[in-house]
Design an enzyme around this catalytic site. Structure first.
Site, PDB file in Angstrom:
ATOM      1  N   GLU A   1       0.825  -1.208   0.000  1.00 15.61           N
ATOM      2  CA  GLU A   1       0.000   0.000   0.000  1.00 15.61           C
ATOM      3  C   GLU A   1       0.862   1.262   0.000  1.00 15.61           C
ATOM      4  O   GLU A   1       0.498   2.266  -0.618  1.00 15.61           O
ATOM      5  CB  GLU A   1      -0.936   0.010   1.208  1.00 15.61           C
ATOM      6  CG  GLU A   1      -2.010  -1.042   1.164  1.00 15.61           C
ATOM      7  CD  GLU A   1      -2.867  -1.018   2.402  1.00 15.61           C
ATOM      8  OE1 GLU A   1      -4.059  -0.671   2.263  1.00 15.61           O
ATOM      9  OE2 GLU A   1      -2.359  -1.345   3.497  1.00 15.61           O
TER      10      GLU A   1
ATOM     11  N   LEU B   1      -6.106   5.588   8.320  1.00 13.40           N
ATOM     12  CA  LEU B   1      -6.856   6.742   7.826  1.00 13.40           C
ATOM     13  C   LEU B   1      -7.204   7.700   8.956  1.00 13.40           C
ATOM     14  O   LEU B   1      -7.255   8.908   8.759  1.00 13.40           O
ATOM     15  CB  LEU B   1      -8.124   6.277   7.109  1.00 13.40           C
ATOM     16  CG  LEU B   1      -7.928   5.396   5.872  1.00 13.40           C
ATOM     17  CD1 LEU B   1      -9.277   5.022   5.270  1.00 13.40           C
ATOM     18  CD2 LEU B   1      -7.036   6.066   4.856  1.00 13.40           C
ATOM     19  N   GLU B   2      -7.431   7.162  10.149  1.00 13.67           N
ATOM     20  CA  GLU B   2      -7.735   7.995  11.302  1.00 13.67           C
ATOM     21  C   GLU B   2      -6.606   8.988  11.582  1.00 13.67           C
ATOM     22  O   GLU B   2      -6.853  10.137  11.958  1.00 13.67           O
ATOM     23  CB  GLU B   2      -7.942   7.145  12.565  1.00 13.67           C
ATOM     24  CG  GLU B   2      -9.116   6.205  12.509  1.00 13.67           C
ATOM     25  CD  GLU B   2      -8.757   4.814  11.997  1.00 13.67           C
ATOM     26  OE1 GLU B   2      -8.073   4.692  10.951  1.00 13.67           O
ATOM     27  OE2 GLU B   2      -9.172   3.840  12.649  1.00 13.67           O
TER      28      GLU B   2
ATOM     29  N   LYS C   1     -10.722   5.299   1.264  1.00  9.97           N
ATOM     30  CA  LYS C   1      -9.782   4.602   0.382  1.00  9.97           C
ATOM     31  C   LYS C   1     -10.622   3.839  -0.639  1.00  9.97           C
ATOM     32  O   LYS C   1     -11.442   2.993  -0.278  1.00  9.97           O
ATOM     33  CB  LYS C   1      -8.911   3.631   1.163  1.00  9.97           C
ATOM     34  CG  LYS C   1      -7.925   2.861   0.276  1.00  9.97           C
ATOM     35  CD  LYS C   1      -7.118   1.841   1.050  1.00  9.97           C
ATOM     36  CE  LYS C   1      -5.990   2.528   1.775  1.00  9.97           C
ATOM     37  NZ  LYS C   1      -4.974   1.564   2.267  1.00  9.97           N
TER      38      LYS C   1
ATOM     39  N   TYR D   1     -11.570  28.360   1.026  1.00 11.73           N
ATOM     40  CA  TYR D   1     -11.613  26.932   0.696  1.00 11.73           C
ATOM     41  C   TYR D   1     -10.393  26.479  -0.095  1.00 11.73           C
ATOM     42  O   TYR D   1     -10.084  25.297  -0.113  1.00 11.73           O
ATOM     43  CB  TYR D   1     -12.921  26.527   0.017  1.00 11.73           C
ATOM     44  CG  TYR D   1     -13.354  27.338  -1.178  1.00 11.73           C
ATOM     45  CD1 TYR D   1     -12.794  27.132  -2.429  1.00 11.73           C
ATOM     46  CD2 TYR D   1     -14.354  28.291  -1.049  1.00 11.73           C
ATOM     47  CE1 TYR D   1     -13.211  27.859  -3.523  1.00 11.73           C
ATOM     48  CE2 TYR D   1     -14.776  29.026  -2.144  1.00 11.73           C
ATOM     49  CZ  TYR D   1     -14.201  28.807  -3.374  1.00 11.73           C
ATOM     50  OH  TYR D   1     -14.614  29.535  -4.463  1.00 11.73           O
TER      51      TYR D   1
END
Length: 119
Positions: free
Chosen positions: A21, A71-72, A98, A53
């Site tokens: 990954e 991901l956290e 993902k 933005y």
């Protein structure tokens, strides 16, 4: 509170616990919203009176470019930077997905969502 949302930010990044990954990478989708009082900018029509933005998108892209196992972890880094760099923001929510994760099955995406409020 008022809301600014950035939806479906797409990036290619190298997050994950498996060695492949972090070598091969994967496609990700990020949805981000922030809450702030937008009364002044709604009246003034001046960029410096609002939450830009473009700045939010840059934070997302910068943090997604730094590999994390989870991901956290990357989502928390995004939120930390938002609160550090954009004082008008009172609350924020980020969803990191993902796409086509290596789960050995037909899964469109896996995602996590973190929400935080300013202390």
């Amino acid at each position: 509170m008022d809301t600014i949302s950035l939806n479906n930010i797409r990036v290619y990044a190298y997050h994950g616990c498996l060695p492949e990954e972090t070598k091969i990478g994967s496609d990700y989708r990020i949805d981000l919203s922030v809450e702030a009082n937008l009364d002044l900018s709604a009246e003034s029509d001046v960029l410096s009176d609002t939450v830009d933005y473009v700045h939010l998108n840059k934070i997302v892209k910068d943090e997604m470019s730094q590999p994390s196992k989870l991901l956290e972890h990357v989502a928390k880094r995004i939120l930390d930077r938002i609160f550090s760099e954009l004082s008008p923001v009172q609350a924020s929510k980020v969803k990191v997905a993902k796409l086509n994760p290596p789960l050995g099955g037909d899964v469109e995406d896996v995602s996590i969502t973190l929400s935080r409020k300013r202390d």
